[in-house]
Design a protein around this motif. Structure first.
Motif, mmCIF file in Angstrom:
data_model
loop_
_atom_site.group_PDB
_atom_site.id
_atom_site.type_symbol
_atom_site.label_atom_id
_atom_site.label_comp_id
_atom_site.label_asym_id
_atom_site.label_seq_id
_atom_site.Cartn_x
_atom_site.Cartn_y
_atom_site.Cartn_z
ATOM 1 N N ALA A 78 3.996 0.577 8.792
ATOM 2 C CA ALA A 78 3.169 -0.412 9.485
ATOM 3 C C ALA A 78 1.966 0.260 10.160
ATOM 4 O O ALA A 78 0.845 -0.270 10.126
ATOM 5 C CB ALA A 78 4.009 -1.157 10.527
ATOM 6 N N ASP A 79 2.171 1.428 10.762
ATOM 7 C CA ASP A 79 1.068 2.167 11.371
ATOM 8 C C ASP A 79 0.026 2.547 10.315
ATOM 9 O O ASP A 79 -1.184 2.462 10.559
ATOM 10 C CB ASP A 79 1.582 3.430 12.063
ATOM 11 N N CYS A 80 0.507 2.982 9.163
ATOM 12 C CA CYS A 80 -0.396 3.366 8.078
ATOM 13 C C CYS A 80 -1.212 2.163 7.610
ATOM 14 O O CYS A 80 -2.432 2.271 7.399
ATOM 15 C CB CYS A 80 0.407 3.954 6.919
ATOM 16 N N LEU A 81 -0.566 1.009 7.467
ATOM 17 C CA LEU A 81 -1.283 -0.190 7.046
ATOM 18 C C LEU A 81 -2.355 -0.568 8.070
ATOM 19 O O LEU A 81 -3.486 -0.919 7.698
ATOM 20 C CB LEU A 81 -0.310 -1.357 6.844
ATOM 21 N N ASN A 82 -2.029 -0.487 9.349
ATOM 22 C CA ASN A 82 -3.024 -0.783 10.384
ATOM 23 C C ASN A 82 -4.231 0.159 10.285
ATOM 24 O O ASN A 82 -5.387 -0.275 10.432
ATOM 25 C CB ASN A 82 -2.397 -0.672 11.775
ATOM 26 N N ARG A 83 -3.975 1.444 10.037
ATOM 27 C CA ARG A 83 -5.081 2.401 9.906
ATOM 28 C C ARG A 83 -5.976 2.035 8.725
ATOM 29 O O ARG A 83 -7.200 2.098 8.813
ATOM 30 C CB ARG A 83 -4.547 3.820 9.707
ATOM 31 N N TYR A 84 -5.362 1.643 7.623
ATOM 32 C CA TYR A 84 -6.135 1.328 6.425
ATOM 33 C C TYR A 84 -6.878 -0.002 6.570
ATOM 34 O O TYR A 84 -7.992 -0.146 6.086
ATOM 35 C CB TYR A 84 -5.223 1.295 5.200
ATOM 36 N N LEU A 85 -6.249 -0.966 7.235
ATOM 37 C CA LEU A 85 -6.948 -2.238 7.475
ATOM 38 C C LEU A 85 -8.197 -2.004 8.332
ATOM 39 O O LEU A 85 -9.220 -2.670 8.150
ATOM 40 C CB LEU A 85 -6.015 -3.230 8.180
ATOM 41 N N ALA A 116 -10.731 -0.324 0.339
ATOM 42 C CA ALA A 116 -11.626 0.540 1.106
ATOM 43 C C ALA A 116 -12.496 1.386 0.172
ATOM 44 O O ALA A 116 -13.707 1.525 0.385
ATOM 45 C CB ALA A 116 -10.815 1.437 2.039
ATOM 46 N N LEU A 117 -11.881 1.933 -0.875
ATOM 47 C CA LEU A 117 -12.644 2.729 -1.833
ATOM 48 C C LEU A 117 -13.652 1.863 -2.574
ATOM 49 O O LEU A 117 -14.779 2.294 -2.849
ATOM 50 C CB LEU A 117 -11.694 3.415 -2.819
ATOM 51 N N ARG A 118 -13.263 0.648 -2.877
ATOM 52 C CA ARG A 118 -14.171 -0.265 -3.573
ATOM 53 C C ARG A 118 -15.378 -0.599 -2.695
ATOM 54 O O ARG A 118 -16.484 -0.825 -3.201
ATOM 55 C CB ARG A 118 -13.419 -1.537 -3.959
ATOM 56 N N GLU A 119 -15.158 -0.632 -1.380
ATOM 57 C CA GLU A 119 -16.264 -0.909 -0.459
ATOM 58 C C GLU A 119 -17.131 0.323 -0.216
ATOM 59 O O GLU A 119 -18.127 0.259 0.501
ATOM 60 C CB GLU A 119 -15.718 -1.412 0.878
ATOM 61 N N GLU A 135 -12.856 10.445 6.564
ATOM 62 C CA GLU A 135 -11.909 11.559 6.587
ATOM 63 C C GLU A 135 -10.555 11.211 5.991
ATOM 64 O O GLU A 135 -9.821 12.091 5.550
ATOM 65 C CB GLU A 135 -11.722 12.045 8.023
ATOM 66 N N GLU A 136 -10.187 9.936 5.999
ATOM 67 C CA GLU A 136 -8.869 9.525 5.486
ATOM 68 C C GLU A 136 -8.810 9.752 3.980
ATOM 69 O O GLU A 136 -9.676 9.299 3.227
ATOM 70 C CB GLU A 136 -8.645 8.053 5.798
ATOM 71 N N ASP A 137 -7.802 10.500 3.545
ATOM 72 C CA ASP A 137 -7.620 10.775 2.115
ATOM 73 C C ASP A 137 -6.897 9.599 1.470
ATOM 74 O O ASP A 137 -5.705 9.386 1.699
ATOM 75 C CB ASP A 137 -6.818 12.064 1.931
#
Length: 225
Positions: free
Chosen positions: A113-120, A84-87, A92-94
């Motif tokens: 798993a919830d965290c991974l879904n948010r980041y995806l 995500a940072l590379r893109e 707001e997500e730190d």
């Protein structure tokens, strides 16, 4: 030395260098460790299947499978944040390493798993690929219901005070193993399904920097007298 070898009940390897284990360095991360826990679990499970029931083995086997899944989720979360940072993500997500370390200081599978879904969802992917696939999600939820704290497969008794209870339950051992199957290979499933940008990012994560970090070398068995 001979007394220590007797306690280990292990034969000496055929070659001297087979006693040496190397870990650390640039190539070691949560995914590498997850593969190790998975291999140990599969080796023990195959032994259990080949040699007959042994009530001492199911919990350690299930714990190793579970820990492999936990480490895989943590690795995927770090890589999703990195991608995500590379893109160019600036929302707001730190996604800083310090915040990631805090967020990953948990054994709770559902939370990871919830965290991974948010980041995806932060990645430039087709909508259907911005979430964990349904089969893996279902098995992660099942695993969380079985062992939310990471203690059920690790200890004989879990909980505190009046809530203390035996962790072991009488059941058909192969049922939970079959249930875990999709989640065990979550990194491979996501890599196969995801769009080219996510695949490229994952591939870059496997590259090893030219300057190695600290490596630890240890011999598992005592040296010959």
């Amino acid at each position: 030395m001979e007394e220590a070898e007797d306690r280990l009940s292990l034969p000496r390897p055929r070659w001297a260098n087979a006693e040496i284990a190397v870990w650390g360095g640039a190539s070691e991360d949560d995914l590498a460790l997850a593969g190790g826990y998975l291999r140990v679990a599969e080796t023990a499970a195959r032994h259990w299947i080949a040699h007959g029931p042994d009530d001492r083995l199911p919990l350690p086997i299930l714990y190793n499978y579970r820990h492999s899944i936990e480490l895989s989720l943590k690795w995927l979360i770090r890589k999703a944040a990195q991608c995500a940072l590379r893109e160019g993500y600036t929302g707001e997500e730190d996604l800083s390493p310090i915040q990631l370390d805090k967020r990953l200081r948990t054994h709770n599978i559902r939370r990871l798993a919830d965290c991974l879904n948010r980041y995806l969802a932060l990645l430039d992917l087709p909508k259907v690929e911005q979430r964990i696939d349904p089969d893996s999600w279902s098995q992660l939820n099942w695993l969380d219901s079985e062992d939310a704290s990471g203690e059920t497969y690790r200890y004989a008794v879990v909980g505190h005070g009046a809530s203390r209870a035996p962790a072991r339950q009488s059941r058909r051992f192969m049922s939970p193993l079959r249930a875990l199957s999709p989640a065990l290979h979550l990194p491979e499933i996501l890599a196969r399904a995801s769009a080219s940008s996510w695949k490229a990012c994952l591939r870059s994560c496997f590259s090893v920097p030219s300057t190695p970090s600290t490596v630890t070398v240890i011999s598992f068995l005592p040296s010959p007298a």
